[in-house]
Design a protein around this motif. Structure first.
Motif, PDB file in Angstrom:
ATOM      1  N   HIS A 209       7.688 -66.117  -9.331  1.00  9.83           N
ATOM      2  CA  HIS A 209       6.720 -67.066  -9.872  1.00  9.83           C
ATOM      3  C   HIS A 209       7.132 -67.497 -11.282  1.00  9.83           C
ATOM      4  CE1 HIS A 209       4.381 -65.998  -6.408  1.00  9.83           C
ATOM      5  NE2 HIS A 209       4.352 -64.731  -6.789  1.00  9.83           N
ATOM      6  N   SER A 210       6.546 -68.592 -11.722  1.00 13.93           N
ATOM      7  CA  SER A 210       6.845 -69.116 -13.046  1.00 13.93           C
ATOM      8  C   SER A 210       5.676 -68.833 -13.973  1.00 13.93           C
ATOM      9  CB  SER A 210       7.105 -70.621 -12.973  1.00 13.93           C
ATOM     10  OG  SER A 210       7.264 -71.161 -14.270  1.00 13.93           O
ATOM     11  N   VAL A 211       5.870 -67.921 -14.918  1.00 14.98           N
ATOM     12  CA  VAL A 211       4.866 -67.706 -15.969  1.00 14.98           C
ATOM     13  C   VAL A 211       5.137 -68.769 -17.023  1.00 14.98           C
ATOM     14  CG1 VAL A 211       3.882 -66.088 -17.627  1.00 14.98           C
ATOM     15  CG2 VAL A 211       4.806 -65.240 -15.462  1.00 14.98           C
ATOM     16  N   VAL A 212       4.363 -69.843 -16.978  1.00 21.59           N
ATOM     17  CA  VAL A 212       4.692 -70.999 -17.803  1.00 21.59           C
ATOM     18  C   VAL A 212       4.236 -70.829 -19.248  1.00 21.59           C
ATOM     19  CG1 VAL A 212       4.740 -72.601 -15.869  1.00 21.59           C
ATOM     20  CG2 VAL A 212       2.588 -72.193 -17.063  1.00 21.59           C
ATOM     21  N   ALA A 213       3.201 -70.008 -19.471  1.00 22.37           N
ATOM     22  CA  ALA A 213       2.704 -69.848 -20.839  1.00 22.37           C
ATOM     23  C   ALA A 213       1.936 -68.540 -20.956  1.00 22.37           C
ATOM     24  CB  ALA A 213       1.803 -71.015 -21.243  1.00 22.37           C
ATOM     25  N   VAL A 214       1.948 -68.012 -22.188  1.00 26.19           N
ATOM     26  CA  VAL A 214       1.165 -66.820 -22.533  1.00 26.19           C
ATOM     27  C   VAL A 214       0.403 -67.135 -23.816  1.00 26.19           C
ATOM     28  CG1 VAL A 214       1.204 -64.374 -23.153  1.00 26.19           C
ATOM     29  CG2 VAL A 214       2.883 -65.274 -21.508  1.00 26.19           C
ATOM     30  N   TRP A 215      -0.910 -66.921 -23.761  1.00 23.67           N
ATOM     31  CA  TRP A 215      -1.733 -67.145 -24.946  1.00 23.67           C
ATOM     32  C   TRP A 215      -2.311 -65.839 -25.453  1.00 23.67           C
ATOM     33  CZ3 TRP A 215      -6.850 -65.730 -25.424  1.00 23.67           C
ATOM     34  CH2 TRP A 215      -7.465 -66.103 -26.641  1.00 23.67           C
ATOM     35  N   SER A 216      -2.394 -65.719 -26.763  1.00 24.60           N
ATOM     36  CA  SER A 216      -3.128 -64.623 -27.397  1.00 24.60           C
ATOM     37  C   SER A 216      -3.674 -65.146 -28.714  1.00 24.60           C
ATOM     38  CB  SER A 216      -2.207 -63.424 -27.647  1.00 24.60           C
ATOM     39  OG  SER A 216      -2.878 -62.416 -28.383  1.00 24.60           O
ATOM     40  N   ARG A 217      -4.738 -64.536 -29.201  1.00 25.38           N
ATOM     41  CA  ARG A 217      -5.242 -64.925 -30.520  1.00 25.38           C
ATOM     42  C   ARG A 217      -4.157 -64.742 -31.578  1.00 25.38           C
ATOM     43  NH1 ARG A 217     -10.716 -65.749 -30.487  1.00 25.38           N
ATOM     44  NH2 ARG A 217     -11.884 -64.834 -28.764  1.00 25.38           N
ATOM     45  N   THR A 218      -3.309 -63.739 -31.372  1.00 24.32           N
ATOM     46  CA  THR A 218      -2.199 -63.471 -32.292  1.00 24.32           C
ATOM     47  C   THR A 218      -0.911 -63.985 -31.674  1.00 24.32           C
ATOM     48  OG1 THR A 218      -3.337 -61.467 -33.049  1.00 24.32           O
ATOM     49  CG2 THR A 218      -0.996 -61.698 -33.613  1.00 24.32           C
ATOM     50  N   LEU A 219      -0.273 -64.942 -32.307  1.00 22.14           N
ATOM     51  CA  LEU A 219       0.934 -65.552 -31.745  1.00 22.14           C
ATOM     52  C   LEU A 219       2.022 -64.525 -31.495  1.00 22.14           C
ATOM     53  CD1 LEU A 219       2.615 -67.989 -30.901  1.00 22.14           C
ATOM     54  CD2 LEU A 219       3.168 -68.367 -33.324  1.00 22.14           C
ATOM     55  N   ALA A 220       2.202 -63.595 -32.408  1.00 21.45           N
ATOM     56  CA  ALA A 220       3.269 -62.608 -32.258  1.00 21.45           C
ATOM     57  C   ALA A 220       3.088 -61.788 -30.978  1.00 21.45           C
ATOM     58  CB  ALA A 220       3.307 -61.688 -33.481  1.00 21.45           C
ATOM     59  N   SER A 221       1.839 -61.488 -30.638  1.00 24.05           N
ATOM     60  CA  SER A 221       1.585 -60.735 -29.412  1.00 24.05           C
ATOM     61  C   SER A 221       1.952 -61.552 -28.186  1.00 24.05           C
ATOM     62  CB  SER A 221       0.114 -60.323 -29.349  1.00 24.05           C
ATOM     63  OG  SER A 221      -0.232 -59.488 -30.426  1.00 24.05           O
ATOM     64  N   ALA A 222       1.603 -62.834 -28.197  1.00 20.40           N
ATOM     65  CA  ALA A 222       1.962 -63.707 -27.088  1.00 20.40           C
ATOM     66  C   ALA A 222       3.472 -63.837 -26.954  1.00 20.40           C
ATOM     67  CB  ALA A 222       1.325 -65.076 -27.278  1.00 20.40           C
ATOM     68  N   GLN A 223       4.149 -63.936 -28.078  1.00 22.50           N
ATOM     69  CA  GLN A 223       5.607 -64.057 -28.050  1.00 22.50           C
ATOM     70  C   GLN A 223       6.261 -62.822 -27.451  1.00 22.50           C
ATOM     71  OE1 GLN A 223       6.116 -64.876 -32.241  1.00 22.50           O
ATOM     72  NE2 GLN A 223       6.466 -67.076 -31.878  1.00 22.50           N
ATOM     73  N   GLN A 224       5.695 -61.672 -27.734  1.00 25.45           N
ATOM     74  CA  GLN A 224       6.261 -60.431 -27.210  1.00 25.45           C
ATOM     75  C   GLN A 224       6.162 -60.386 -25.689  1.00 25.45           C
ATOM     76  OE1 GLN A 224       4.616 -56.921 -28.995  1.00 25.45           O
ATOM     77  NE2 GLN A 224       6.119 -55.557 -28.072  1.00 25.45           N
ATOM     78  N   VAL A 225       5.019 -60.813 -25.138  1.00 26.58           N
ATOM     79  CA  VAL A 225       4.856 -60.819 -23.688  1.00 26.58           C
ATOM     80  C   VAL A 225       5.713 -61.902 -23.042  1.00 26.58           C
ATOM     81  CG1 VAL A 225       3.194 -61.206 -21.825  1.00 26.58           C
ATOM     82  CG2 VAL A 225       2.547 -59.823 -23.802  1.00 26.58           C
ATOM     83  N   ALA A 226       5.836 -63.042 -23.703  1.00 27.25           N
ATOM     84  CA  ALA A 226       6.584 -64.174 -23.135  1.00 27.25           C
ATOM     85  C   ALA A 226       8.088 -63.991 -23.200  1.00 27.25           C
ATOM     86  CB  ALA A 226       6.200 -65.452 -23.879  1.00 27.25           C
ATOM     87  N   GLN A 227       8.525 -63.076 -24.030  1.00 31.86           N
ATOM     88  CA  GLN A 227       9.960 -62.903 -24.255  1.00 31.86           C
ATOM     89  C   GLN A 227      10.688 -62.541 -22.958  1.00 31.86           C
ATOM     90  OE1 GLN A 227      10.811 -59.893 -27.146  1.00 31.86           O
ATOM     91  NE2 GLN A 227      12.969 -60.420 -27.325  1.00 31.86           N
TER      92      GLN A 227
END
Length: 266
Positions: free
Chosen positions: A31-49
């Motif tokens: 599947h394509s995880v197209v985006a990850v959102w979090s209130r804290t950008l750094a947290s979202a970036q870690q999951v999206a990496q």
């Protein structure tokens, strides 16, 4: 687990332990995880990496320009209503929360979206891999087509996919707290008591394994052992004296012993 015959576009809202485990599992299933959102950008970036997902942060996610087949709401239960209300959703978006406790009716306040449940019955911890093929995935949706989509997504991850209505799922969640969270707390107390006595915690490993194996192979109430079920008053009193330095643990010991005796008495 079935090989994914359909490739879905998924957006994850939240970057906690559930999202961190779901993101790579979805990617591995095709599947394509197209985006990850979090209130804290750094947290979202870690999951999206590493999975090619876009990461974004902020207090109110605007998802209108991020089309997806399903938006998985992986935030703490007490945050879910606020995130649902604050987010700007594409019209008629399918949004499924991942909670064991929240009802499907949570989505009644947002009539412009379609609601569902995608609840993984598992405990998630950082730096500990989960075998998604063995994780029961409990689903619910008001619309048959939405349920079919969630089912196809779930079957690409797990061999155990169930449709579980809100009332059953909430009772399942209570049972899971007893089986997992309370058990872990009791093991923590046991570790602390052994440490106070300068004893290695792995002394309990064979006992814990046998206890769990036995409880999983037959009804647990029927294989209860220990001083409480024997009504060994002298041992029960001795144990409570040993716990006097920990009043909360002493009280817990007494309540659990009483519960064991009450259950055995029928």
């Amino acid at each position: 687990m079935e090989q994914a015959s359909l490739q879905f576009r998924v957006v994850l809202l939240g970057a906690g332990r559930v999202a961190a485990q779901l993101a790579p599992a979805l990617a591995r299933a095709g599947h394509s995880v197209v985006a990850v959102w979090s209130r804290t950008l750094a947290s979202a970036q870690q999951v999206a990496q590493g999975i090619g997902a876009t990461a974004f942060g902020g207090s109110a996610p605007d998802l209108r320009s991020i089309p997806a087949d399903v938006y998985l709401l992986c935030v703490p239960d007490d945050a879910a209503p606020a995130v649902l209300a604050a987010a700007k959703w594409p019209r008629h978006a399918l949004v499924a929360h991942t909670s064991g406790a929240l009802p499907l009716a949570l989505f009644a306040a947002c009539p412009a979206i379609r609601g569902g449940v995608f609840y993984p019955l598992q405990t998630f911890s950082a730096n500990r891999a989960v075998d998604w093929a063995t994780v029961p995935l409990c689903l619910e949706a008001a619309d048959d087509a939405d349920l079919a989509l969630l089912t196809a997504l779930a079957r690409s991850l797990s061999q155990q996919v169930l449709v579980v209505a809100t009332a059953q799922r909430q009772q399942l969640h209570v049972a899971a707290v007893f089986a997992c969270n309370f058990t872990n707390h009791l093991l923590g107390i046991a570790d602390a008591l052994l440490a106070e006595a300068n004893l290695p915690t792995d002394l309990l490993t064979p006992l814990v394994r046998e206890t769990i194996d036995k409880a999983l192979s037959q009804p647990p109430f029927t294989v209860q052992t220990g001083p409480a079920i024997r009504h060994d008053v002298a041992t029960l009193l001795a144990h409570r004296r040993l716990l006097q330095a920990h009043p909360a643990w002493e009280e817990l010991y007494g309540r659990l012993s009483a519960s064991i005796q009450a259950q055995a008495a029928g």
